[in-house]
Design a protein around this motif. Structure first.
Motif, mmCIF file in Angstrom:
data_model
loop_
_atom_site.group_PDB
_atom_site.id
_atom_site.type_symbol
_atom_site.label_atom_id
_atom_site.label_comp_id
_atom_site.label_asym_id
_atom_site.label_seq_id
_atom_site.Cartn_x
_atom_site.Cartn_y
_atom_site.Cartn_z
ATOM 1 N N ILE A 384 -44.758 -12.862 4.257
ATOM 2 C CA ILE A 384 -44.341 -11.812 3.713
ATOM 3 C C ILE A 384 -44.058 -10.705 4.725
ATOM 4 O O ILE A 384 -42.758 -10.121 4.855
ATOM 5 N N ASN A 385 -44.920 -10.496 5.718
ATOM 6 C CA ASN A 385 -44.721 -9.547 6.931
ATOM 7 C C ASN A 385 -43.497 -9.925 7.828
ATOM 8 O O ASN A 385 -42.658 -9.175 8.026
ATOM 9 N N THR A 387 -40.780 -12.022 6.413
ATOM 10 C CA THR A 387 -39.704 -11.643 5.853
ATOM 11 C C THR A 387 -39.119 -10.108 5.774
ATOM 12 O O THR A 387 -37.912 -9.766 5.829
ATOM 13 N N LEU A 388 -40.113 -9.180 5.661
ATOM 14 C CA LEU A 388 -39.710 -7.849 5.532
ATOM 15 C C LEU A 388 -39.456 -7.388 6.854
ATOM 16 O O LEU A 388 -38.648 -6.610 6.915
ATOM 17 N N ALA A 391 -35.598 -8.224 7.070
ATOM 18 C CA ALA A 391 -34.835 -7.408 6.227
ATOM 19 C C ALA A 391 -34.065 -6.189 6.857
ATOM 20 O O ALA A 391 -34.569 -5.806 7.895
ATOM 21 N N LEU A 405 -33.324 -1.760 1.150
ATOM 22 C CA LEU A 405 -33.344 -3.161 2.044
ATOM 23 C C LEU A 405 -32.325 -4.258 1.593
ATOM 24 O O LEU A 405 -32.006 -4.268 0.465
ATOM 25 N N THR A 407 -32.235 -8.533 2.033
ATOM 26 C CA THR A 407 -33.082 -9.396 2.699
ATOM 27 C C THR A 407 -32.284 -10.719 3.009
ATOM 28 O O THR A 407 -30.972 -11.023 2.142
ATOM 29 N N ASP A 482 -44.626 -0.205 -1.626
ATOM 30 C CA ASP A 482 -45.033 -1.364 -0.765
ATOM 31 C C ASP A 482 -45.217 -2.546 -1.675
ATOM 32 O O ASP A 482 -44.932 -3.629 -0.982
ATOM 33 N N LYS A 485 -42.082 -4.114 -2.743
ATOM 34 C CA LYS A 485 -41.182 -4.888 -1.682
ATOM 35 C C LYS A 485 -42.091 -6.193 -1.343
ATOM 36 O O LYS A 485 -41.526 -7.108 -0.896
ATOM 37 N N SER A 486 -43.365 -6.184 -1.109
ATOM 38 C CA SER A 486 -44.189 -7.206 -0.610
ATOM 39 C C SER A 486 -43.967 -8.353 -1.763
ATOM 40 O O SER A 486 -43.694 -9.371 -1.425
ATOM 41 N N ALA A 489 -40.703 -10.016 -1.372
ATOM 42 C CA ALA A 489 -40.675 -10.898 -0.346
ATOM 43 C C ALA A 489 -41.460 -12.140 -0.335
ATOM 44 O O ALA A 489 -41.249 -13.172 -0.125
ATOM 45 N N LYS A 492 -39.383 -14.349 -2.733
ATOM 46 C CA LYS A 492 -38.051 -14.658 -2.160
ATOM 47 C C LYS A 492 -36.893 -14.617 -3.344
ATOM 48 O O LYS A 492 -36.386 -15.588 -3.340
#
Length: 552
Positions: A384-385, A387-388, A391, A405, A407, A482, A485-486, A489, A492
């Motif tokens: 996740i970290n 992927t973000l 972005a 964002l 992605t 957060d 968004k997480s 991510a 996906k």
């Protein structure tokens, strides 16, 4: 020579001892299960073979299967591919006895299989397509082979027997179970009625037993005990649910429920633990965790961080209280099964919960499972970290929200501060003219919402050439920017993602007459809402979506 002979005898003795020990049913809450679990040879091998398969057809056949587990999620959804020779294999991660799997092979076959040792599901493409009808559970064109073949023939024929329900007893049971699900807390006025309902429930289960016994008498099988164990698991599950609704159970019956052992990792067997935990936690009084400081002058980011920490502390406090309850009621082997079920949709919080659970676990196989799940959670959080981090800032103007964002997997994220639901819908229609809109209402904490997301992702990919936009509307309720968004991510999940004030979401859902998450709305290119067009992503095919898009 004597020593060699003696050594051989000892070896044969231990082989026989091992076979004798595990040829009998072993429950996951038995001490002996640890030995069974850690022997990798006990992981069932489940394969399939589609015979008489035309050339190049294998790529068009999807194999989806849901594996029943004793974890917090009752079923784990998986997929596999059909090779050019028609073969496929199901991937099982653990050595669980009689593990139930719900298997769908394209439009050829759907059934419930039991994985114990070795099974080959043989599917005859020509026979089934000639009949122009998918085979459900068992029928012409399907054979269950190898060691688990007789078991699966017996159980799938039993499911067909229940569906035929010539005496009408299984329909009575389904109706009675629905009544128990919808029970309300007893009052002075309805107490007698509720107890009468349980008497009827017992009576119907007696009729079900007799119907089951008839099937077993007509179809003798060495493992027919499975039907009784499944029936009792279901019976005790619904009694636990009734007790959770306030129906009094006497101590003798309560002891029977507490001491019962499911012998299958099946829907009925594992639902026993799920429903029982609802009952034993029902009387748990819990007070939240408060923040002692002043949040008035803090930034939104600081408030969000504090609320997230408070939420985590509250979750850990609840878990510790629940651990104390199960430890007081059950032996360690059973208590630890309940501890495996503590979960949250927030990965960071889940990792913290796992740490607490591991410190309070005593059963080796349960510890192994939680450790493996913890490793998966850590790996997922790292992904996740990353992927973000890849972005980019979404650089475009929008009338329906503030761009955030974009992605690499095709998601565009916006925060929405529309004055009302009507304005938001108008802005979406204006932004995507000549496009149908598929709205997915969800929440970051909603398990069923998350379970449906992979199907939405698959449908999105299949429909990329159709004039339709997938728009995911997430509520701010009990969530944060957060977390939102997480979760995107983590999944996906491609498409247009909107983080919308909970009041606007509530207003939108009221307009569509929706009562909970997940809910789906289909609006055609002319801006006309089509009620009931989409009930679930998992039950919507590309062909059905195409019909909706092209419908005038």
């Amino acid at each position: 020579m004597k020593n060699v002979f003696f050594t051989a005898l000892i070896g044969i003795f231990f082989l026989q001892l091992s076979y004798s020990q595990f040829s009998k049913p072993v429950a996951i809450e038995d001490k002996t299960f640890n030995q069974y679990y850690f022997n990798k040879e006990n992981i069932p091998v489940i394969k399939g073979k589609i015979i008489n398969l035309p050339t190049n057809v294998n790529d068009t056949i999807k194999v989806d299967y849901s594996v029943v587990t004793p974890f917090s999620s009752l079923q784990e959804k998986k997929h596999t591919v059909v090779n050019s020779d028609g073969t496929f294999k199901l991937n099982l991660d653990y050595a669980f006895p009689y593990q139930q799997i719900w298997l769908k092979v394209g439009n050829l076959f759907y059934g419930g299989i039991y994985a114990h040792t070795h099974l080959l599901v043989q599917i005859d493409y020509q026979k089934i397509t000639a009949g122009n009808q998918q085979v459900y559970f068992n029928g012409n064109g399907v054979k269950f082979l190898q060691e688990d073949g007789p078991l699966n023939t017996f159980m799938n024929n039993y499911i067909i027997y229940r569906q035929q329900d010539k005496l009408g007893v299984y329909e009575k049971l389904n109706n009675m179970e629905s009544k128990i699900i919808n029970l309300t807390k007893p009052t002075a006025e309805n107490l007698n009625e509720e107890h009468s309902l349980l008497k009827q429930f017992d009576s119907i289960y007696g009729q079900v037993k007799r119907a089951d016994d008839t099937y077993i008498a007509d179809n003798p099988f060495k493992d027919a005990w499975i039907i009784e164990n499944e029936r009792l698991a279901r019976y005790y599950s619904y009694l636990s649910l009734a007790a959770n609704h306030g129906i009094h159970l006497d101590e003798a019956l309560k002891e029977k429920i507490y001491s019962f052992k499911p012998l299958l990792v099946s829907n009925d067997g594992m639902s026993y633990y799920n429903y029982l935990q609802f009952y034993i936690y029902a009387k748990l009084k819990f007070s939240g965790v408060q923040y002692d400081g002043d949040m008035e002058n803090l930034s939104e980011e600081e408030k969000e961080a504090i609320n997230d920490e408070l939420s985590k502390k509250a979750a850990l406090k609840r878990v510790r209280n629940q651990i104390a309850i199960v430890d007081s009621l059950f032996k360690p082997e059973k208590a630890d099964i309940f501890k495996m079920k503590f979960n949250t949709q927030d990965i960071k919080h889940q990792m913290a919960i796992n740490e607490v659970v591991l410190k309070n676990m005593h059963t080796p196989w349960c510890i192994n499972v939680v450790n493996r799940e913890q490793e998966k959670a850590i790996q997922k959080q790292n992904e996740i970290n990353k992927t973000l981090a890849t972005a980019t800032t979404l650089k475009e103007t929008s009338v329906f929200g503030e761009p955030l964002l974009e992605t690499p997997f095709g998601a565009k994220l916006y925060t929405v501060k529309a004055p009302n639901a009507k304005k938001l819908l108008a802005n979406l229609h204006q932004t995507f003219p000549q496009k149908a809109l598929l709205l997915d209402f969800w929440a970051t904490w909603c398990g069923p919402c998350i379970s449906e997301m992979p199907y939405g992702k698959e449908l999105h990919d299949e429909a990329k050439n159709l004039p339709v936009k997938f728009i995911y509307i997430c509520t701010t309720s009990s969530s944060s920017l957060d977390k939102w968004k997480s979760k995107i991510a983590e999944l996906k999940q491609p498409g247009i993602h909107l983080f919308v004030d909970e009041n606007i979401v509530h207003e939108l859902m009221e307009a569509f007459s929706f009562t909970g998450f997940p809910s789906y709305a289909f609006i055609n290119a002319d801006g006309i809402y089509q009620p009931g067009a989409i009930s679930r992503m998992s039950t919507t095919s590309k062909e059905e979506l195409e019909k909706l898009v092209n419908k005038k």
